[in-house]
Design a protein around this motif. Structure first.
Motif, PDB file in Angstrom:
ATOM      1  N   VAL A 151      43.980  -5.113  16.390  1.00  0.00           N
ATOM      2  CA  VAL A 151      43.010  -4.102  16.825  1.00  0.00           C
ATOM      3  C   VAL A 151      41.744  -4.435  16.051  1.00  0.00           C
ATOM      4  CG1 VAL A 151      42.403  -1.663  16.941  1.00  0.00           C
ATOM      5  CG2 VAL A 151      44.803  -2.360  17.111  1.00  0.00           C
ATOM      6  N   ARG A 152      40.634  -4.562  16.779  1.00  0.00           N
ATOM      7  CA  ARG A 152      39.381  -4.949  16.148  1.00  0.00           C
ATOM      8  C   ARG A 152      38.283  -3.969  16.530  1.00  0.00           C
ATOM      9  NH1 ARG A 152      40.594 -11.061  17.459  1.00  0.00           N
ATOM     10  NH2 ARG A 152      41.576 -11.625  15.485  1.00  0.00           N
ATOM     11  N   LEU A 153      37.323  -3.834  15.639  1.00  0.00           N
ATOM     12  CA  LEU A 153      36.170  -2.988  15.915  1.00  0.00           C
ATOM     13  C   LEU A 153      34.993  -3.458  15.093  1.00  0.00           C
ATOM     14  CD1 LEU A 153      35.763  -0.869  13.327  1.00  0.00           C
ATOM     15  CD2 LEU A 153      37.794   0.139  14.320  1.00  0.00           C
ATOM     16  N   SER A 154      33.849  -2.980  15.470  1.00  0.00           N
ATOM     17  CA  SER A 154      32.637  -3.259  14.702  1.00  0.00           C
ATOM     18  C   SER A 154      31.880  -1.948  14.529  1.00  0.00           C
ATOM     19  CB  SER A 154      31.766  -4.306  15.401  1.00  0.00           C
ATOM     20  OG  SER A 154      31.427  -3.888  16.698  1.00  0.00           O
ATOM     21  N   CYS A 155      31.142  -1.866  13.441  1.00  0.00           N
ATOM     22  CA  CYS A 155      30.367  -0.652  13.187  1.00  0.00           C
ATOM     23  C   CYS A 155      29.175  -0.995  12.309  1.00  0.00           C
ATOM     24  CB  CYS A 155      31.235   0.421  12.530  1.00  0.00           C
ATOM     25  SG  CYS A 155      31.873  -0.028  10.895  1.00  0.00           S
ATOM     26  N   PHE A 156      28.197  -0.116  12.299  1.00  0.00           N
ATOM     27  CA  PHE A 156      27.035  -0.260  11.443  1.00  0.00           C
ATOM     28  C   PHE A 156      27.199   0.656  10.238  1.00  0.00           C
ATOM     29  CE2 PHE A 156      25.281  -1.716  15.467  1.00  0.00           C
ATOM     30  CZ  PHE A 156      24.642  -2.876  15.060  1.00  0.00           C
ATOM     31  N   GLY A 157      26.789   0.181   9.100  1.00  0.00           N
ATOM     32  CA  GLY A 157      26.767   0.992   7.894  1.00  0.00           C
ATOM     33  C   GLY A 157      28.016   0.844   7.057  1.00  0.00           C
ATOM     34  N   PRO A 158      27.818   0.665   5.750  1.00  0.00           N
ATOM     35  CA  PRO A 158      28.962   0.499   4.851  1.00  0.00           C
ATOM     36  C   PRO A 158      29.842   1.752   4.757  1.00  0.00           C
ATOM     37  CG  PRO A 158      26.910   0.617   3.611  1.00  0.00           C
ATOM     38  CD  PRO A 158      26.538   0.551   5.057  1.00  0.00           C
ATOM     39  N   GLU A 159      29.261   2.932   4.946  1.00  0.00           N
ATOM     40  CA  GLU A 159      30.059   4.164   4.880  1.00  0.00           C
ATOM     41  C   GLU A 159      31.079   4.208   6.009  1.00  0.00           C
ATOM     42  OE1 GLU A 159      26.694   4.213   5.101  1.00  0.00           O
ATOM     43  OE2 GLU A 159      26.117   4.676   3.048  1.00  0.00           O
ATOM     44  N   LEU A 160      30.630   3.865   7.215  1.00  0.00           N
ATOM     45  CA  LEU A 160      31.555   3.856   8.348  1.00  0.00           C
ATOM     46  C   LEU A 160      32.596   2.749   8.185  1.00  0.00           C
ATOM     47  CD1 LEU A 160      32.244   5.356  10.903  1.00  0.00           C
ATOM     48  CD2 LEU A 160      30.570   3.959  12.127  1.00  0.00           C
ATOM     49  N   ALA A 161      32.195   1.610   7.648  1.00  0.00           N
ATOM     50  CA  ALA A 161      33.157   0.531   7.398  1.00  0.00           C
ATOM     51  C   ALA A 161      34.224   0.997   6.410  1.00  0.00           C
ATOM     52  CB  ALA A 161      32.435  -0.711   6.878  1.00  0.00           C
ATOM     53  N   PRO A 215      38.749  13.579  14.092  1.00  0.00           N
ATOM     54  CA  PRO A 215      38.999  13.011  15.422  1.00  0.00           C
ATOM     55  C   PRO A 215      38.832  11.498  15.474  1.00  0.00           C
ATOM     56  CG  PRO A 215      36.901  14.170  15.389  1.00  0.00           C
ATOM     57  CD  PRO A 215      37.589  14.486  14.086  1.00  0.00           C
ATOM     58  N   GLY A 216      37.955  10.927  14.666  1.00  0.00           N
ATOM     59  CA  GLY A 216      37.810   9.469  14.640  1.00  0.00           C
ATOM     60  C   GLY A 216      39.083   8.794  14.165  1.00  0.00           C
ATOM     61  N   THR A 217      39.739   9.399  13.195  1.00  0.00           N
ATOM     62  CA  THR A 217      41.016   8.874  12.714  1.00  0.00           C
ATOM     63  C   THR A 217      42.064   8.968  13.811  1.00  0.00           C
ATOM     64  OG1 THR A 217      40.481   9.473  10.439  1.00  0.00           O
ATOM     65  CG2 THR A 217      42.813   9.150  10.959  1.00  0.00           C
ATOM     66  N   THR A 218      42.071  10.081  14.533  1.00  0.00           N
ATOM     67  CA  THR A 218      43.024  10.237  15.632  1.00  0.00           C
ATOM     68  C   THR A 218      42.811   9.146  16.681  1.00  0.00           C
ATOM     69  OG1 THR A 218      43.133  12.625  15.266  1.00  0.00           O
ATOM     70  CG2 THR A 218      43.858  11.821  17.422  1.00  0.00           C
ATOM     71  N   ILE A 219      41.561   8.865  17.012  1.00  0.00           N
ATOM     72  CA  ILE A 219      41.260   7.832  18.015  1.00  0.00           C
ATOM     73  C   ILE A 219      41.714   6.461  17.524  1.00  0.00           C
ATOM     74  CG2 ILE A 219      39.391   6.581  19.157  1.00  0.00           C
ATOM     75  CD1 ILE A 219      37.910   9.324  19.349  1.00  0.00           C
ATOM     76  N   SER A 220      41.396   6.110  16.289  1.00  0.00           N
ATOM     77  CA  SER A 220      41.771   4.772  15.811  1.00  0.00           C
ATOM     78  C   SER A 220      43.286   4.647  15.659  1.00  0.00           C
ATOM     79  CB  SER A 220      41.042   4.405  14.526  1.00  0.00           C
ATOM     80  OG  SER A 220      41.437   5.218  13.464  1.00  0.00           O
ATOM     81  N   ARG A 221      43.964   5.704  15.245  1.00  0.00           N
ATOM     82  CA  ARG A 221      45.434   5.656  15.153  1.00  0.00           C
ATOM     83  C   ARG A 221      46.049   5.501  16.550  1.00  0.00           C
ATOM     84  NH1 ARG A 221      48.465   7.275  10.956  1.00  0.00           N
ATOM     85  NH2 ARG A 221      49.804   8.557  12.277  1.00  0.00           N
ATOM     86  N   TRP A 222      45.473   6.174  17.535  1.00  0.00           N
ATOM     87  CA  TRP A 222      45.943   6.016  18.910  1.00  0.00           C
ATOM     88  C   TRP A 222      45.795   4.561  19.349  1.00  0.00           C
ATOM     89  CZ3 TRP A 222      42.926   4.381  23.004  1.00  0.00           C
ATOM     90  CH2 TRP A 222      43.539   4.412  24.260  1.00  0.00           C
ATOM     91  N   ALA A 223      44.651   3.944  19.033  1.00  0.00           N
ATOM     92  CA  ALA A 223      44.414   2.554  19.426  1.00  0.00           C
ATOM     93  C   ALA A 223      45.394   1.608  18.734  1.00  0.00           C
ATOM     94  CB  ALA A 223      42.978   2.156  19.113  1.00  0.00           C
ATOM     95  N   VAL A 224      45.665   1.846  17.472  1.00  0.00           N
ATOM     96  CA  VAL A 224      46.628   1.021  16.733  1.00  0.00           C
ATOM     97  C   VAL A 224      48.012   1.139  17.370  1.00  0.00           C
ATOM     98  CG1 VAL A 224      47.836   0.828  14.505  1.00  0.00           C
ATOM     99  CG2 VAL A 224      45.334   1.012  14.577  1.00  0.00           C
TER     100      VAL A 224
END
Length: 169
Positions: A127-137, A107-116
């Motif tokens: 499209v920009r975002l920020s996140c914590f943790g290298p795994e999520l990056a 679902p996270g991929t679906t959300i980011s693809r929708w935003a793109v």
């Protein structure tokens, strides 16, 4: 299967439940969670900037379920983005959370693809975002986002990522 829609104040309890489910999943794995911020985050639903990823029951009598949420702004916060970057015509994603029971459906991929896709339809530059943790990056990099920089923050580095919009749907 899924659809995106704007959140409303009526969604706050269900969004909070979804966020707490993610918190439990993270805590069960010894990872930090947003539990103390769950109600505040869910409360963003009433301000008109939160979007929900929901199951689409179609014509069936099955109730819609909230699978994920993200907050979308057309301006970046001062946290890590330069004044020049904040002046760009971009969509910024914040506080994306997904229900762990739907993990296999990405679902996270679906959300980011929708935003793109939305940014492309709106003729935005980024499209920009920020996140914590290298795994999520890395997760977002696998979706075409590029690392812009890392910013030291309490609790670990904040990873800033960006990508150009494109029509995907």
């Amino acid at each position: 299967m899924f659809r995106m829609r704007k959140a409303t104040a009526a969604d706050i309890p269900a969004v909070a439940d979804m966020i707490r489910a993610r918190c439990s999943w993270l805590e069960d794995r010894g990872l930090p969670s947003l539990r103390e911020d769950a109600d505040d985050l869910a409360g963003q639903a009433e301000h008109g900037f939160m979007w929900l990823l929901c199951t689409d029951p179609g014509t069936s009598s099955t109730a819609e379920e909230i699978v994920g949420c993200t907050t979308v702004l057309d301006r970046g916060t001062s946290e890590g983005w330069t004044a020049e970057e904040r002046a760009d015509d971009a969509l910024y994603l914040f506080s994306t959370v997904t229900h762990p029971e739907y993990r296999g459906l990405r679902p996270g991929t679906t959300i980011s693809r929708w935003a793109v896709d939305q940014a492309a339809r709106q003729e935005r530059d980024w499209v920009r975002l920020s996140c914590f943790g290298p795994e999520l990056a890395r997760y977002y990099q696998d979706q075409g986002f590029e690392s812009v920089r890392e910013v030291p923050a309490v609790g670990g580095d904040l990873h800033l990522l960006a990508r150009r919009p494109e029509r995907l749907f």
